[in-house]
Design an enzyme around this catalytic site. Structure first.
Site, mmCIF file in Angstrom:
data_model
loop_
_atom_site.group_PDB
_atom_site.id
_atom_site.type_symbol
_atom_site.label_atom_id
_atom_site.label_comp_id
_atom_site.label_asym_id
_atom_site.label_seq_id
_atom_site.Cartn_x
_atom_site.Cartn_y
_atom_site.Cartn_z
ATOM 1 C CD GLN A 1 36.539 42.722 39.287
ATOM 2 O OE1 GLN A 1 35.874 42.380 39.278
ATOM 3 N NE2 GLN A 1 36.608 43.409 37.895
ATOM 4 C CB SER A 2 35.825 43.234 46.890
ATOM 5 O OG SER A 2 35.078 42.104 47.853
#
Ligand SMILES: *Cc1c(COP(=O)(O)O)cnc(C)c1O
Length: 339
Positions: free
Chosen positions: A75-76
């Protein structure tokens, strides 16, 4: 007041973000607490990484690159912002996203949905491969070159000497923000943020040095530990100093890390952290993210509970964004609402 001379960069962030006083919070701890709203640097581009990317993507374009390669957690925020910003500049992206089992990647939600919407090429990598990501970067770069592309590698979090310019410029903004409201006793002020790859903190420290401000810069680490971040941040600062030959020096003991709030681990939340996010939403109607700002905030209020003078008279908490990381956490929040 002399302005800093910044290198060529792209105009991508909605900079001059607001500095807002948190009234309830300030009263609760009897300390002036402001939020620097870097979660408002854009919509799909929101967060701290876009400030760094203004310099990194300018460098990529100057070098004639057509594809950006970068990396981060599943989920960068950094990868999402890179994918959107690069697309806007006419560049493609290949992003290496870390996940426990690359054969069974996580669902298309939050940042991953945005990555896909702008057509980023996602390469899922295991935690082991990620540890040795320079090899994966090289392999992907080689593949792109063989297909006739010109890749440009941006390290994790955009945290290197070039990306540092983003938070050098942000420190100048904070200086102007504080002067504008007559709060120019910098020595009694702490600029506090979350540290994930260290580039934001490095930029703030370099900015303070270049501007000659005696403000305190501190960071709550959301992974690893104090020693790791002191080393990382010192290395980014010295690369910057070497590359841009500025007449400044950063000593390791000037890098203030507030350790002890990693909790269950990177991107893993505890009910206490989520409750703190919920409480702030209820009182100030400002929403934090679970991975970075929520942990940094939880660290800040716990330090203030122990000693409300821990950061001096005034805190500028940099809200570095990350809102899309909240949505995959909805089920855990349900438990908080019901409990
Ligand atoms: C990346 C990130 C950080 C940490 O910044 P670094 O420069 O990597 O230390 C903080 N907050 C959010 C929301 C981020 O995405």
């Amino acid at each position: 007041m002399p302005n800093l001379t910044l290198p060529e960069h792209l105009q991508l962030a909605r900079a001059n973000t607001p500095l807002q006083k948190m009234e309830h919070l300030s009263k609760q701890f009897d300390v002036e607490i402001f939020f620097k709203r870097d979660d408002l640097t854009g919509s799909e581009l929101s967060g701290n990484k876009i400030r760094k990317l203004e310099y990194l993507l300018a460098d990529a374009k100057a070098q004639g690159a057509d594809t950006i390669i970068t990396c981060g957690g599943a989920q960068s925020n950094h990868c999402r912002i890179t994918a959107v910003a690069a697309r806007r500049c006419g560049l493609s992206t290949t992003i290496l996203l870390r996940t426990a089992d690359p054969k069974n990647p996580p669902p298309t939600e939050g940042n991953i949905l945005l990555d896909k919407l702008v057509g980023a090429e996602i390469v899922w990598v295991s935690p082991e491969e990620y540890k040795n990501r320079s090899a994966v970067f090289e392999q992907e770069a080689k593949r792109l070159v063989q297909n006739g592309h010109r890749p440009y590698i941006i390290p994790e979090g955009g945290s290197n000497h070039i990306g540092s310019w983003g938070y050098i410029a942000a420190m100048e903004e904070i200086q102007h923000d504080l002067i504008a409201i007559g709060k120019d006793n910098f020595s009694k002020t702490t600029v506090l943020s979350a540290a994930g790859s260290g580039g934001t903190t490095a930029g703030l420290i370099l900015g303070k040095k270049m501007l000659g401000l005696d403000v305190n810069v501190a960071a709550v680490n959301v992974c690893d530990d104090e020693t790791y971040f002191k080393n990382e941040i010192a290395a980014i600062c010295s690369d910057f100093i070497n590359n841009f030959a500025h007449d400044i020096h950063v000593a390791k003991d000037e890098i203030h890390i507030v350790d002890g709030y990693v909790g269950r681990g990177y991107a893993l939340s505890s009910p206490e952290e989520l409750r703190a996010i919920y409480n702030l939403s209820l009182t100030e109607a400002v929403v934090l993210d679970p991975v970075y700002t929520g942990k940094a905030y939880y660290g800040m209020i716990n330090e203030l509970k122990k000693n409300n003078n821990a950061f001096g008279e005034r805190i500028v908490f940099v809200h570095t964004g990350g809102i899309f990381g909240l949505f995959p956490m909805a089920a855990m929040f349900e438990e908080i609402f019901n409990g």
